[in-house]
Write a protein that holds these residues in place. Sequence first.
Motif, mmCIF file in Angstrom:
data_model
loop_
_atom_site.group_PDB
_atom_site.id
_atom_site.type_symbol
_atom_site.label_atom_id
_atom_site.label_comp_id
_atom_site.label_asym_id
_atom_site.label_seq_id
_atom_site.Cartn_x
_atom_site.Cartn_y
_atom_site.Cartn_z
ATOM 1 N N THR A 16 0.839 -1.207 0.000
ATOM 2 C CA THR A 16 0.000 0.000 0.000
ATOM 3 C C THR A 16 0.873 1.256 0.000
ATOM 4 N N GLN A 17 1.955 1.222 0.788
ATOM 5 C CA GLN A 17 2.882 2.350 0.821
ATOM 6 C C GLN A 17 3.536 2.573 -0.541
ATOM 7 N N ILE A 18 3.900 1.490 -1.195
ATOM 8 C CA ILE A 18 4.519 1.593 -2.532
ATOM 9 C C ILE A 18 3.551 2.245 -3.515
ATOM 10 N N LYS A 19 2.294 1.810 -3.461
ATOM 11 C CA LYS A 19 1.284 2.358 -4.367
ATOM 12 C C LYS A 19 1.090 3.855 -4.127
ATOM 13 N N ARG A 20 1.013 4.253 -2.853
ATOM 14 C CA ARG A 20 0.829 5.668 -2.525
ATOM 15 C C ARG A 20 2.053 6.488 -2.926
ATOM 16 N N ALA A 21 3.240 5.929 -2.706
ATOM 17 C CA ALA A 21 4.470 6.635 -3.072
ATOM 18 C C ALA A 21 4.553 6.844 -4.581
ATOM 19 N N GLU A 22 4.153 5.834 -5.352
ATOM 20 C CA GLU A 22 4.184 5.961 -6.813
ATOM 21 C C GLU A 22 3.146 6.970 -7.300
ATOM 22 N N GLN A 23 1.962 6.969 -6.654
ATOM 23 C CA GLN A 23 0.948 7.970 -6.996
ATOM 24 C C GLN A 23 1.444 9.376 -6.670
ATOM 25 N N GLY A 24 2.077 9.521 -5.495
ATOM 26 C CA GLY A 24 2.631 10.815 -5.111
ATOM 27 C C GLY A 24 3.707 11.274 -6.082
ATOM 28 N N LYS A 25 4.550 10.341 -6.512
ATOM 29 C CA LYS A 25 5.602 10.666 -7.481
ATOM 30 C C LYS A 25 5.000 11.152 -8.788
ATOM 31 N N ASP A 26 3.946 10.479 -9.257
ATOM 32 C CA ASP A 26 3.292 10.879 -10.511
ATOM 33 C C ASP A 26 2.670 12.270 -10.391
ATOM 34 N N LEU A 27 2.027 12.543 -9.262
ATOM 35 C CA LEU A 27 1.416 13.859 -9.053
ATOM 36 C C LEU A 27 2.474 14.963 -9.003
ATOM 37 N N ARG A 29 5.390 14.858 -10.460
ATOM 38 C CA ARG A 29 5.909 15.017 -11.826
ATOM 39 C C ARG A 29 4.969 15.889 -12.661
ATOM 40 N N GLN A 30 3.661 15.652 -12.510
ATOM 41 C CA GLN A 30 2.689 16.462 -13.244
ATOM 42 C C GLN A 30 2.779 17.929 -12.828
ATOM 43 N N LYS A 31 2.896 18.157 -11.512
ATOM 44 C CA LYS A 31 3.023 19.527 -11.022
ATOM 45 C C LYS A 31 4.303 20.164 -11.541
ATOM 46 N N MET A 32 5.401 19.401 -11.534
ATOM 47 C CA MET A 32 6.679 19.932 -11.993
ATOM 48 C C MET A 32 6.622 20.285 -13.479
ATOM 49 N N ASP A 33 5.971 19.437 -14.280
ATOM 50 C CA ASP A 33 5.827 19.729 -15.714
ATOM 51 C C ASP A 33 5.034 21.019 -15.933
ATOM 52 N N ALA A 34 3.961 21.189 -15.139
ATOM 53 C CA ALA A 34 3.148 22.418 -15.268
ATOM 54 C C ALA A 34 3.947 23.646 -14.840
ATOM 55 N N LYS A 160 12.614 22.083 -5.760
ATOM 56 C CA LYS A 160 12.089 21.381 -4.589
ATOM 57 C C LYS A 160 11.305 20.134 -5.022
ATOM 58 N N ASN A 161 10.474 20.282 -6.056
ATOM 59 C CA ASN A 161 9.699 19.141 -6.561
ATOM 60 C C ASN A 161 10.609 18.079 -7.157
ATOM 61 N N ARG A 162 11.669 18.524 -7.850
ATOM 62 C CA ARG A 162 12.604 17.569 -8.443
ATOM 63 C C ARG A 162 13.299 16.740 -7.348
ATOM 64 N N ARG A 163 13.675 17.397 -6.254
ATOM 65 C CA ARG A 163 14.314 16.670 -5.152
ATOM 66 C C ARG A 163 13.348 15.655 -4.538
ATOM 67 N N ARG A 164 12.068 16.056 -4.411
ATOM 68 C CA ARG A 164 11.073 15.130 -3.848
ATOM 69 C C ARG A 164 10.866 13.922 -4.762
ATOM 70 N N VAL A 165 10.764 14.181 -6.061
ATOM 71 C CA VAL A 165 10.590 13.086 -7.023
ATOM 72 C C VAL A 165 11.786 12.135 -6.967
ATOM 73 N N ASN A 166 12.995 12.711 -6.947
ATOM 74 C CA ASN A 166 14.203 11.884 -6.887
ATOM 75 C C ASN A 166 14.247 11.056 -5.607
ATOM 76 N N ALA A 167 13.837 11.672 -4.475
ATOM 77 C CA ALA A 167 13.839 10.943 -3.200
ATOM 78 C C ALA A 167 12.878 9.760 -3.246
ATOM 79 N N LEU A 168 11.699 9.977 -3.836
ATOM 80 C CA LEU A 168 10.724 8.889 -3.960
ATOM 81 C C LEU A 168 11.210 7.831 -4.940
ATOM 82 N N GLU A 169 11.720 8.298 -6.076
ATOM 83 C CA GLU A 169 12.085 7.397 -7.165
ATOM 84 C C GLU A 169 13.357 6.604 -6.873
#
Length: 216
Positions: A16-27, A29-34, A160-169
């Motif tokens: 469940t944690q993995i699923k939430r972490a991957e969803q958070g990473k995707d969100l 990434r979307q925010k960072m692209d915008a 900041k978002n890039r660091r968060r994505v990298n930490a999750l990924e």
Amino acid sequence: MEQIHPTRMELIRIKTQIKRAEQGKDLLRQKMDALIAEFFQIMRGVSESRKMLEKVDEAARHSLHLAHAVDDSVALKSAALATRSGILLDISGKNIMGVPVPVIEKRRFSKTTFERGYGILGVSGRIDEVADHFEAELDLIIELAETETALRRLGEEIQKNRRRVNALEQIMIPELKKQAKFIKIAIEEREREDLYRLKKMKKIIERKKVIEPEGW
């Protein structure tokens, strides 16, 4: 690896944690692209404003040098002193993708000859031209101050978002997957051991039945 309880409940929790972490990473990434799209849109406007500022500054300096060379220095200094005044700015704020940025009320600081405070009879048209150029430059500087501040804050948020994505990924998700794999292997090993013990017990029981038939 930290102490992990190799149970099915723990495996479900980690998945469940993995699923939430991957969803958070995707969100993220979307925010960072915008944010990046918004950053480059503002950047184009900043680049144009900087070019314009360079041209206006060059014209302002040229007119000042010309006034210094031709006009009376006393008249020039008197006009400069007469026009000295404070600048009041109305600053509010807005959010761009959750990032607070300043908004400066759009108003021009260019003045008429009468508003500048010096007498029109003792001042040449060249001095008026110097004032015109530097007031126009001030307008551009204030406009750039707003857009460049927004650009800087968006850039900070992107990092900041890039660091968060990298930490999750690169850290959190791989570690959780490693834990899930460890628990899965441990559960499978325990099930094989349980199955082996059951088979062994069954053989022992069957052997006893052969040695000690019923009714003895």
